[in-house]
Design a protein around this motif. Structure first.
Motif, PDB file in Angstrom:
ATOM      1  N   THR A  74     -17.477  -8.496  69.602  1.00 28.66           N
ATOM      2  CA  THR A  74     -16.309  -7.739  69.790  1.00 28.66           C
ATOM      3  C   THR A  74     -15.206  -8.615  69.804  1.00 28.66           C
ATOM      4  OG1 THR A  74     -17.611  -5.750  70.711  1.00 28.66           O
ATOM      5  CG2 THR A  74     -15.207  -5.606  70.784  1.00 28.66           C
ATOM      6  N   LEU A  75     -14.307  -8.236  68.907  1.00 29.66           N
ATOM      7  CA  LEU A  75     -13.011  -8.801  68.883  1.00 29.66           C
ATOM      8  C   LEU A  75     -12.152  -8.643  70.075  1.00 29.66           C
ATOM      9  CD1 LEU A  75     -11.850  -8.571  65.254  1.00 29.66           C
ATOM     10  CD2 LEU A  75     -12.555 -10.728  66.113  1.00 29.66           C
ATOM     11  N   PRO A  76     -11.645  -9.622  70.659  1.00 29.33           N
ATOM     12  CA  PRO A  76     -10.692  -9.423  71.858  1.00 29.33           C
ATOM     13  C   PRO A  76      -9.498  -8.301  71.337  1.00 29.33           C
ATOM     14  CG  PRO A  76     -11.139 -11.906  71.619  1.00 29.33           C
ATOM     15  CD  PRO A  76     -11.769 -11.056  70.585  1.00 29.33           C
ATOM     16  N   TYR A  77      -9.237  -7.761  72.287  1.00 25.36           N
ATOM     17  CA  TYR A  77      -8.104  -6.829  72.101  1.00 25.36           C
ATOM     18  C   TYR A  77      -6.865  -7.193  71.408  1.00 25.36           C
ATOM     19  CZ  TYR A  77      -5.269  -8.304  75.884  1.00 25.36           C
ATOM     20  OH  TYR A  77      -4.391  -9.120  76.638  1.00 25.36           O
ATOM     21  N   TYR A  78      -6.615  -8.598  71.540  1.00 24.23           N
ATOM     22  CA  TYR A  78      -5.350  -9.103  71.175  1.00 24.23           C
ATOM     23  C   TYR A  78      -5.466  -9.663  69.618  1.00 24.23           C
ATOM     24  CZ  TYR A  78      -7.693 -13.378  72.901  1.00 24.23           C
ATOM     25  OH  TYR A  78      -8.698 -14.209  73.157  1.00 24.23           O
ATOM     26  N   TYR A  79      -6.562  -9.585  69.369  1.00 23.12           N
ATOM     27  CA  TYR A  79      -6.865 -10.226  67.791  1.00 23.12           C
ATOM     28  C   TYR A  79      -6.074  -9.529  66.815  1.00 23.12           C
ATOM     29  CZ  TYR A  79      -9.804 -14.298  67.672  1.00 23.12           C
ATOM     30  OH  TYR A  79     -10.321 -15.725  67.906  1.00 23.12           O
ATOM     31  N   THR A  80      -5.582 -10.279  65.737  1.00 25.88           N
ATOM     32  CA  THR A  80      -5.106  -9.769  64.860  1.00 25.88           C
ATOM     33  C   THR A  80      -6.128  -9.740  63.511  1.00 25.88           C
ATOM     34  OG1 THR A  80      -2.729 -10.204  65.330  1.00 25.88           O
ATOM     35  CG2 THR A  80      -3.365 -10.226  62.798  1.00 25.88           C
ATOM     36  N   ILE A  81      -6.106  -8.787  62.724  1.00 28.45           N
ATOM     37  CA  ILE A  81      -7.201  -8.836  61.596  1.00 28.45           C
ATOM     38  C   ILE A  81      -6.007  -8.388  60.375  1.00 28.45           C
ATOM     39  CG2 ILE A  81      -9.068  -7.510  60.305  1.00 28.45           C
ATOM     40  CD1 ILE A  81     -10.240  -7.206  62.617  1.00 28.45           C
ATOM     41  N   GLY A  82      -6.383  -8.935  59.321  1.00 28.07           N
ATOM     42  CA  GLY A  82      -5.443  -8.553  58.105  1.00 28.07           C
ATOM     43  C   GLY A  82      -6.226  -9.069  56.748  1.00 28.07           C
ATOM     44  N   TRP A  83      -5.512  -8.705  55.769  1.00 24.42           N
ATOM     45  CA  TRP A  83      -6.139  -8.858  54.431  1.00 24.42           C
ATOM     46  C   TRP A  83      -5.167 -10.180  53.530  1.00 24.42           C
ATOM     47  CZ3 TRP A  83     -10.448  -6.770  52.706  1.00 24.42           C
ATOM     48  CH2 TRP A  83     -11.001  -5.891  53.493  1.00 24.42           C
ATOM     49  N   PHE A  84      -6.111 -10.978  52.950  1.00 21.25           N
ATOM     50  CA  PHE A  84      -5.206 -11.789  52.201  1.00 21.25           C
ATOM     51  C   PHE A  84      -5.811 -11.676  50.713  1.00 21.25           C
ATOM     52  CE2 PHE A  84      -3.262 -15.097  54.893  1.00 21.25           C
ATOM     53  CZ  PHE A  84      -3.594 -14.780  56.022  1.00 21.25           C
ATOM     54  N   ARG A  85      -5.228 -12.204  49.596  1.00 20.14           N
ATOM     55  CA  ARG A  85      -5.763 -12.117  48.463  1.00 20.14           C
ATOM     56  C   ARG A  85      -5.418 -13.440  47.480  1.00 20.14           C
ATOM     57  NH1 ARG A  85      -1.938  -7.675  45.573  1.00 20.14           N
ATOM     58  NH2 ARG A  85      -0.009  -8.505  45.382  1.00 20.14           N
TER      59      ARG A  85
END
Length: 126
Positions: A28-39
């Protein structure tokens, strides 16, 4: 080991819509993690499209997708989504999910990324 698995890519006509999903597994990702999308389009550098922070809900969108793409996150499902509307041929690229412990600016603008998905192809063509 964290794994990011993208889904939802495909072929769509200009003006159409797609929703990409990125499911995180392994831990489980820590609560502070950022997730995003690149292309990354053929012959071009990889660029940050959109990122979202789970700690404060802040988001980033590249100028080229503002008003057309929406990023959202379901922390309970460890999943992030990218709703893409009004798609254009120039949106054609391989889209990668990514995760990082920094801010949305550090990730999407500077490119600091801890984890990458394998990518999913999005093709916008008539």
């Amino acid at each position: 080991q964290l794994q990011l698995v993208e889904s939802g890519g495909g072929l769509v006509q200009p003006g159409g819509s797609l929703r990409l999903s990125c499911a995180a597994s392994g831990f489980t990702l820590p609560y502070y993690y950022t997730i995003g999308w690149f292309r990354q389009a053929p012959g071009k550098e990889r660029e940050g499209v959109s990122c979202i922070s789970s700690s404060d809900g802040s988001t980033y969108y590249a100028d080229s997708v503002k008003g057309r793409f929406t990023i959202s996150r379901d922390n309970a499902k460890n999943t992030v989504y990218l709703q893409m509307n009004s798609l254009k041929p120039e949106d054609t690229a391989v889209y990668y999910c990514a995760a990082d412990g920094g801010t949305v600016q550090a990730m999407c603008v500077v490119g600091f990324v801890d984890y990458w998905g394998q990518g999913t192809q999005v093709t916008v063509s008539s």
